[in-house]
Design a protein around this motif. Structure first.
Motif, PDB file in Angstrom:
ATOM      1  N   THR A   5      -0.948  -6.664 -10.174  1.00 43.41           N
ATOM      2  CA  THR A   5       0.212  -6.596 -11.043  1.00 43.41           C
ATOM      3  C   THR A   5       0.930  -7.945 -10.978  1.00 43.41           C
ATOM      4  N   VAL A   6       1.769  -8.209 -11.956  1.00 44.10           N
ATOM      5  CA  VAL A   6       2.595  -9.414 -11.943  1.00 44.10           C
ATOM      6  C   VAL A   6       4.050  -8.975 -11.841  1.00 44.10           C
ATOM      7  N   ARG A   7       4.717  -9.431 -10.795  1.00 42.81           N
ATOM      8  CA  ARG A   7       6.123  -9.089 -10.556  1.00 42.81           C
ATOM      9  C   ARG A   7       6.905 -10.378 -10.371  1.00 42.81           C
ATOM     10  N   ASP A   8       7.944 -10.537 -11.157  1.00 45.19           N
ATOM     11  CA  ASP A   8       8.783 -11.741 -11.057  1.00 45.19           C
ATOM     12  C   ASP A   8       7.939 -13.010 -11.128  1.00 45.19           C
ATOM     13  N   GLU A   9       6.952 -13.004 -12.016  1.00 52.50           N
ATOM     14  CA  GLU A   9       6.088 -14.160 -12.286  1.00 52.50           C
ATOM     15  C   GLU A   9       5.119 -14.476 -11.137  1.00 52.50           C
ATOM     16  N   VAL A  10       4.932 -13.524 -10.229  1.00 56.54           N
ATOM     17  CA  VAL A  10       3.995 -13.700  -9.119  1.00 56.54           C
ATOM     18  C   VAL A  10       2.944 -12.595  -9.179  1.00 56.54           C
ATOM     19  N   ALA A  11       1.669 -12.980  -9.084  1.00 59.39           N
ATOM     20  CA  ALA A  11       0.590 -12.001  -9.096  1.00 59.39           C
ATOM     21  C   ALA A  11       0.491 -11.344  -7.729  1.00 59.39           C
ATOM     22  N   LEU A  12       0.577 -10.017  -7.697  1.00 56.83           N
ATOM     23  CA  LEU A  12       0.454  -9.247  -6.464  1.00 56.83           C
ATOM     24  C   LEU A  12      -0.916  -8.582  -6.456  1.00 56.83           C
ATOM     25  N   VAL A  13      -1.745  -8.968  -5.519  1.00 52.46           N
ATOM     26  CA  VAL A  13      -3.092  -8.419  -5.385  1.00 52.46           C
ATOM     27  C   VAL A  13      -3.070  -7.493  -4.173  1.00 52.46           C
ATOM     28  N   THR A  14      -3.241  -6.194  -4.426  1.00 50.12           N
ATOM     29  CA  THR A  14      -3.071  -5.194  -3.376  1.00 50.12           C
ATOM     30  C   THR A  14      -4.372  -4.455  -3.124  1.00 50.12           C
ATOM     31  N   LEU A  15      -4.761  -4.385  -1.864  1.00 52.75           N
ATOM     32  CA  LEU A  15      -5.933  -3.614  -1.461  1.00 52.75           C
ATOM     33  C   LEU A  15      -5.506  -2.162  -1.290  1.00 52.75           C
ATOM     34  N   ARG A  16      -6.150  -1.265  -1.998  1.00 47.56           N
ATOM     35  CA  ARG A  16      -5.755   0.139  -1.982  1.00 47.56           C
ATOM     36  C   ARG A  16      -6.932   1.024  -1.577  1.00 47.56           C
ATOM     37  N   ARG A  17      -7.277   0.964  -0.316  1.00 49.48           N
ATOM     38  CA  ARG A  17      -8.286   1.843   0.264  1.00 49.48           C
ATOM     39  C   ARG A  17      -7.841   2.206   1.685  1.00 49.48           C
ATOM     40  N   PRO A  18      -6.646   2.763   1.794  1.00 47.98           N
ATOM     41  CA  PRO A  18      -6.066   2.962   3.127  1.00 47.98           C
ATOM     42  C   PRO A  18      -6.877   3.887   4.022  1.00 47.98           C
ATOM     43  N   GLU A  19      -7.616   4.812   3.428  1.00 45.58           N
ATOM     44  CA  GLU A  19      -8.409   5.739   4.250  1.00 45.58           C
ATOM     45  C   GLU A  19      -9.529   5.031   4.997  1.00 45.58           C
ATOM     46  N   LYS A  20      -9.899   3.827   4.534  1.00 45.41           N
ATOM     47  CA  LYS A  20     -10.904   2.999   5.213  1.00 45.41           C
ATOM     48  C   LYS A  20     -10.284   1.699   5.715  1.00 45.41           C
ATOM     49  N   LEU A  21      -8.979   1.728   5.937  1.00 46.12           N
ATOM     50  CA  LEU A  21      -8.253   0.539   6.400  1.00 46.12           C
ATOM     51  C   LEU A  21      -8.516  -0.658   5.487  1.00 46.12           C
ATOM     52  N   ASN A  22      -8.661  -0.370   4.188  1.00 47.72           N
ATOM     53  CA  ASN A  22      -8.878  -1.411   3.178  1.00 47.72           C
ATOM     54  C   ASN A  22     -10.104  -2.278   3.483  1.00 47.72           C
TER      55      ASN A  22
END
Length: 244
Positions: A5-22
């Motif tokens: 996502t882009v928030r306040d002109e900064v790209a946020l790259v988020t790892l979303r696999r918490p069940e496998k510790l990403n």
């Protein structure tokens, strides 16, 4: 498992696999490199922040998937993550929300800043698993921690946030609810109108030619431990231990 996502002109790259510790599959690593490259030219964002969800930044390689695969191929895809960061024209910041292991911990070494929470940890388990290090960490780790690099690798060291800060692996520790705002704020501060940040990134980042030499040496090391059977045996021991 990759959310961008882009928030306040900064790209946020988020790892979303918490069940496998990403943990990062080969496909996830390709997606990560693509996400960094897509936002690295300054056209879509002023910078990139990478973070995880749950209690880990990332457990590194998904060893369940990697058992039986070519270690050289696995190392090559991790190294391209480092290459993608160093090729950007904008600041890249690691928001280390929790445990960072192996290749994921090594990946952050090329970032322009590493901000952690009190629960952040760095863990370099490769030596005791029979794997070899990657992501140009044979070069980048010494740039950050100097003569401690060899011992950190040979001891398969696990460092608390405080120890990581003291050693130079983290630049700052903030409370969890301030992590993303701090990372975004750093990008904003570094990219104010009139700043020469792009020029200084070129001057002060690890030279790509040196990094590529480290890649070549690490690829050869991966080939050697793979052919010796160390990597497969170590990963099988790790998977077996993890399931007991």
């Amino acid at each position: 498992m990759i959310d961008v996502t882009v928030r306040d002109e900064v790209a946020l790259v988020t790892l979303r696999r918490p069940e496998k510790l990403n943990a990062l599959t080969s496909g996830a690593r390709k997606d990560l490199a693509a996400a960094v490259r897509a936002h690295g030219d300054g056209e879509l964002a002023r910078g990139v922040v990478v973070t995880g969800t749950g209690r880990a930044f990332s457990a590194g390689e998904d060893i369940d998937q990697a058992v039986g695969q070519s270690l050289v191929d696995e190392v090559d895809s991790f190294q391209d993550l480092t290459r993608a960061v160093l090729e950007t024209r904008v600041p890249v910041v690691a928001a280390v929300n929790g445990l960072a292991v192996g290749g994921a911990a090594e990946w952050t070494l090329c970032f322009d800043a590493r901000i952690g929470t009190p629960s952040a940890e760095y863990f370099l388990p490769e030596n005791h698993i029979g794997l070899s290090i990657s992501n140009a960490s044979s070069y980048l780790l010494r740039r950050l921690v100097g003569g401690r690099a060899l011992r950190l690798v040979l001891d398969s060291t696990r460092l608390s946030a405080a120890d990581a800060l003291a050693s130079g692996l983290l630049d700052e520790i903030v409370e969890p609810d301030a992590l993303m705002d701090t990372a975004i704020g750093l990008v904003h501060r570094w990219t104010l109108p009139g700043t020469a940040t792009e020029t200084h990134l070129k001057l002060l980042r690890a030279p790509l030619e040196e990094v590529e030499r480290a890649f070549a040496a690490e690829t050869e090391a991966a080939r050697q431990v793979d052919e010796a059977g160390l990597a497969r045996a170590g990963m099988e021991r790790f998977v077996s231990r993890d399931r007991t």
